[in-house]
Design an enzyme around this catalytic site. Structure first.
Site, short mmCIF file in Angstrom:
data_model
loop_
_atom_site.label_atom_id
_atom_site.label_comp_id
_atom_site.label_asym_id
_atom_site.label_seq_id
_atom_site.Cartn_x
_atom_site.Cartn_y
_atom_site.Cartn_z
CB ALA A 65 -0.81 -0.14 1.13
N GLY A 106 0.28 -5.01 0.59
CA GLY A 106 -0.57 -5.22 -0.49
C GLY A 106 -0.18 -5.53 -1.72
CD GLU A 109 -2.73 -7.83 2.07
OE1 GLU A 109 -2.39 -6.66 1.94
OE2 GLU A 109 -3.56 -8.06 3.04
CD GLU A 129 1.17 -5.84 5.04
OE1 GLU A 129 1.93 -6.64 5.39
OE2 GLU A 129 0.65 -5.83 4.09
N1 CAA Z 1 4.43 3.40 0.22
C1 CAA Z 1 5.19 4.60 -0.16
N2 CAA Z 1 6.28 4.94 -0.26
C2 CAA Z 1 7.31 3.84 -0.30
C3 CAA Z 1 6.62 2.57 -0.03
C4 CAA Z 1 5.40 2.19 0.14
N3 CAA Z 1 4.78 1.09 0.45
N4 CAA Z 1 7.74 1.67 -0.02
C5 CAA Z 1 8.70 2.48 -0.45
N5 CAA Z 1 8.27 3.78 -0.41
C6 CAA Z 1 9.19 4.90 -0.99
C7 CAA Z 1 10.18 5.08 0.19
O1 CAA Z 1 9.85 6.02 1.00
C8 CAA Z 1 11.55 5.58 -0.67
O2 CAA Z 1 11.08 7.08 -1.11
P1 CAA Z 1 12.20 8.16 -1.02
O3 CAA Z 1 13.13 7.74 -2.37
O4 CAA Z 1 11.46 9.40 -1.61
O5 CAA Z 1 13.02 8.14 0.20
C9 CAA Z 1 11.52 4.96 -2.25
O6 CAA Z 1 10.08 4.39 -2.08
C10 CAA Z 1 12.35 3.78 -2.06
O7 CAA Z 1 12.37 3.04 -1.05
P2 CAA Z 1 13.69 2.53 -0.43
O8 CAA Z 1 14.70 3.87 -0.01
O9 CAA Z 1 13.29 1.93 0.74
O10 CAA Z 1 14.26 1.62 -1.45
P3 CAA Z 1 14.88 -0.03 -1.28
O11 CAA Z 1 15.07 -0.36 -2.86
O12 CAA Z 1 16.16 0.16 -0.19
O13 CAA Z 1 13.76 -1.00 -0.78
C11 CAA Z 1 11.48 -1.68 -0.49
C12 CAA Z 1 12.41 -1.23 -1.38
C13 CAA Z 1 12.09 -3.33 0.06
C14 CAA Z 1 10.27 -2.14 -1.32
C15 CAA Z 1 11.47 -0.92 0.87
O14 CAA Z 1 10.96 0.23 0.19
C16 CAA Z 1 10.20 -1.36 1.71
O15 CAA Z 1 10.35 -2.33 2.52
N6 CAA Z 1 9.03 -0.76 1.43
C17 CAA Z 1 8.01 -0.98 2.57
C18 CAA Z 1 7.03 -2.22 1.98
C19 CAA Z 1 6.06 -2.41 2.97
O16 CAA Z 1 5.96 -2.26 3.97
N7 CAA Z 1 4.70 -2.78 2.44
C20 CAA Z 1 3.67 -2.91 3.23
C21 CAA Z 1 2.99 -1.55 3.05
S1 CAA Z 1 1.55 -1.53 4.21
C22 CAA Z 1 0.31 -2.59 3.27
O17 CAA Z 1 0.73 -2.77 2.30
C23 CAA Z 1 -0.95 -2.80 3.99
C24 CAA Z 1 -1.95 -3.41 3.37
O18 CAA Z 1 -2.35 -4.56 3.79
C25 CAA Z 1 -2.62 -3.18 2.34
#
Ligand code: CAA
Length: 694
Positions: A65, A106, A109, A129
């Site tokens: 998400a 998500g 999912e 999450e």
């Molecule tokens: N939403 C919004 N922005 C996100 C994001 C997300 N889910 N994931 C990453 N970003 C953004 C970061 O803030 C970063 O932005 P900036 O460049 O402006 O700082 C950019 O994307 C790149 O992220 P990273 O620097 O972390 O890049 P990376 O290559 O080191 O890692 C990644 C990539 C593994 C995807 C890591 O970003 C990550 O773990 N993201 C979160 C994943 C996550 O937690 N997903 C679950 C979300 S909650 C959900 O999905 C609830 C549900 O059930 C619906």
């Protein structure tokens, strides 16, 4: 090609419709992406396509998400994730998700609503999450255990682990592994195969076989909770994740399980913990951004690292580099400590068993020792000095390094608080000097304070930040100030802890309050663990402090079986009547009237001065932004991430309250509680701690 919207296209490859998402940086499920998916699947289903492939462009499949949308005001109404999922699961033709990069939260999912999943081996899948204080709120808690079984789902969801695609294939999460770089072709071929072989449209939500195995076995959950109680202490999200899997097992229908998931998701989302953890997610990423050192700043190549000092710190630092294939040479003055240091590194590797034996051997082989800086350091790209904290010794070393090291070599000190400008002043190249403050044990602790001195060059900063990422550290750039950011703030807490026990609180009262707040242990338990005699000199000890008396009695901490606490044979800490008597005698001697001190006062006196110190640090420009202070404290000092860090916590309590309490304490206890001018201004301006920049 049909452009569905600005982030989604629909193309055809023979009988297969291909929906492609392209929403940098990580294809997060923003409103635009959800709408694109919805309209894309609708258009594909309305066409004569016999199968549909969902694939993403850029570095990754959908990474979850869009976290920045959580808690934000609703924008233009768009399709919900559930609408998209229904469309996929109920598609009349097979839907194949093609996964590269990460399918997280998500994103997974969504993929679980495809009928099949194809992934490249480098892809990783997970429901992380929990790290945001949440649970997968789009059916993930109900679908994942239906695919991988209850035990694996418990482990995956409460750890948030990113599972490599080959393992995911074994777990049944991935149906086929594609050759790297050929994902699209493989997914289309798989989709054609589904059509040719008339493969069933697998709906995970209607397959309960794996859940049946756990029905009527509450002991599975009880055992899991018990085994992880320590790890989950204080956190709300792991328990909510577990409850959702219980609901999957015990509910009559998939929809009932979904209802339970939605309720628990809502509770977490509204709670303070998730707000703190989401704040922290962005804080950690912000810390990488240095306003005057842009991302494209050139960096210096680092292929070989020199380390001075083979003690615990030097050895731990060396392991970080060897772990990523960088050659390291450690210099000591004498053969015996060098041999001992190298042997400790070997045994640390052998004990940790994090890598395969041949990889471990390779890492050990990358670390060599020498007794000569001249011989060892002529060709290194970075030197890190890790000797004891004496300015004269460090200056002497840096003058030598200046003479020995090649031009452009980065000269770093691991000092935990000395003035790096002074150290740099003995060299003719202060632009190459920087602080790299590792935390002990350096091969384990995530935090790296990178200390910018007056003359440190921008490319030296950029190189250090990139290198930190490469060795798996979370780096925060700070300025030169005694103790830097972390230890300077710690000093406030330590002072108050010591004063509290001189006014009537017991060490175990202070420790309990901080432990309950969420720290892994309180300051007195910590001192016992580290050893009370660090920096204590027997010959100079004259019983002036409690520590003097305890050390003189050979109560030097856990290693001698007693310190502030007594310890039983299993090293359980027990409040000590001996310490109580010593404290009592000290208090009587000082003429103070001991009093009962409330838990609230203990907490406020330990924490608010830390927040005030953080404000001073920002006022002096020694940290870039308030959230950097929080990243230091969460990663280096055990501040519970579900409280965001000291500055975030200050905002939760409210700046007015912090200021009022500091003033109240100042009036009764003195100027160590004097609020910083910036704190006064912050409150007067109605701003928040998180607004502060350095
Ligand atoms: N939403 C919004 N922005 C996100 C994001 C997300 N889910 N994931 C990453 N970003 C953004 C970061 O803030 C970063 O932005 P900036 O460049 O402006 O700082 C950019 O994307 C790149 O992220 P990273 O620097 O972390 O890049 P990376 O290559 O080191 O890692 C990644 C990539 C593994 C995807 C890591 O970003 C990550 O773990 N993201 C979160 C994943 C996550 O937690 N997903 C679950 C979300 S909650 C959900 O999905 C609830 C549900 O059930 C619906």
């Amino acid at each position: 090609m049909t452009e569905i919207n600005s982030v989604t296209t629909l193309t055809r490859d023979g009988d297969v419709a291909v929906i492609t998402l392209n929403s940098p940086p990580v294809n997060a499920l923003s409103g635009n992406v959800r709408q694109g998916l919805y309209d894309g699947f609708k258009a594909a289903a309305a066409s004569d396509a016999k199968a549909i492939v969902l694939i993403c462009e850029g570095r990754t499949f959908i990474a979850g998400a869009d976290i920045s949308e959580f808690g934000a005001a609703a924008g233009v109404p768009t399709a919900s994730l559930f609408d998209v999922q229904d469309m996929m699961e109920n598609s009349p033709v097979p839907v194949v998700a093609a996964i590269h990069g990460t399918a997280l939260g998500g994103g997974l999912e969504v993929a679980l609503c495809a009928h099949y999943r194809v992934a490249v081996p480098s892809a990783r899948l997970g429901l992380p999450e929990v790290a945001l204080g949440l649970l997968p709120g789009a059916g993930g808690t109900q679908r994942l255990p239906r695919v991988v079984g209850v035990e694996t789902a418990l482990e995956m969801m409460t750890s948030g682990r990113h599972v490599p695609a080959p393992e995911a294939a074994k777990l049944g999460l991935v149906d086929e592994l594609a050759e790297e770089g050929k994902l699209k072709e493989a997914a289309i071929a798989f989709a054609n195969k589904c059509v040719a072989e008339n493969k069933p449209l697998v709906k995970i939500s209607s397959n309960n076989t794996k859940l049946e195995a756990a029905k009527g076995k509450p002991e599975i959950f009880a055992a899991f909770r018990k085994a992880n109680a320590r790890k989950f202490r204080g956190f709300a999200a792991p328990e909510a994740n577990i409850k959702c899997i219980e609901a999957a097992v015990n509910s009559a229908t998939f929809e009932d399980g979904l209802k339970a998931e939605r309720k628990l998701f809502g509770e977490l989302m509204m709670g303070a913990q998730s707000a703190a953890q989401r704040y922290y997610f962005f804080a950690e990423r912000q810390a990488n951004k240095i306003p005057d050192v842009p991302d494209d700043t050139p960096i210096r190549p680092i292929n070989k690292v020199g380390i001075i000092g083979a003690g615990t710190m030097g050895g731990g630092i060396a392991m970080n580099f060897a772990n990523v294939g960088i050659e390291v040479v450690i210099v000591e003055q004498q053969q015996a400590p060098l041999d001992k240091g190298l042997a400790t590194i070997r045994s640390n590797y052998e004990r940790s068993r994090t890598a395969k034996p041949e990889e471990t051997a390779k890492r050990i082989g990358l670390i060599t020792g020498s007794l000569s800086m001249e011989e060892a350091f002529a060709d290194v790209d970075l030197v890190i000095e890790a000797v004891f904290e004496r300015m004269d010794v460090k200056k002497d070393i840096f003058a030598k390094l200046d003479a020995i090291c090649k031009p452009g070599c980065i000269l770093a000190t691991n000092t935990s608080g000395l003035n790096i400008d002074e150290i740099a002043s003995v060299t003719k190249r202060p632009q190459d000097v920087i602080g790299l403050h590792f935390f002990s044990p350096a091969n384990v602790m995530k935090l790296l304070e990178i200390v910018r001195a007056d003359h440190t060059a921008k490319d030296v900063i950029a190189t250090s930040m990139k290198l930190a990422k490469k060795i798996g550290k979370i780096a925060v750039l700070v300025g030169v100030t005694p103790g830097f950011v972390g230890n300077r703030i710690l000093g406030q807490r330590q002072r108050e802890a010591q004063k509290l026990v001189m006014e009537g609180a017991m060490p175990w009262d202070v420790d309990r309050v901080l432990f309950d707040f969420g720290f892994p242990m309180g300051p007195f338990a910590m001192s016992d663990l580290a050893g009370l005699d660090i920096g204590w000199v027997k010959e100079k000890s004259n019983g002036e402090t409690i520590r003097d008396v305890l050390c003189e009695m050979d109560r030097r901490g856990q290693k001698t079986g007693a310190g502030y606490y007594d310890y039983d044979e299993n090293r359980n800490a027990i409040p000590s009547p001996v310490t109580e008597k010593i404290l009592h005698d000290f208090i009587v001697k000082s003429g103070v009237n001991p009093r009962k001190i409330s838990d609230e006062e203990i907490l406020e006196r330990c924490i608010y001065p830390m927040i005030n110190e953080g404000v001073k640090i920002l006022d002096e420009g020694k940290a870039i932004r308030a959230s950097d202070v929080d990243v230091v404290w969460v990663n280096g000092y055990g501040w519970p991430v579900y409280r965001g860090g000291p500055m975030h916590y200050g905002d939760v309590v409210g700046p007015e309250k912090v200021l009022a309490k500091m003033k109240e304490f100042q009036a009764t206890m003195g100027d160590q509680f004097k609020p910083s001018a910036l704190l006064e201004k912050l409150v007067a301006d109605g701003k928040k701690f998180s607004d502060l920049k350095g």
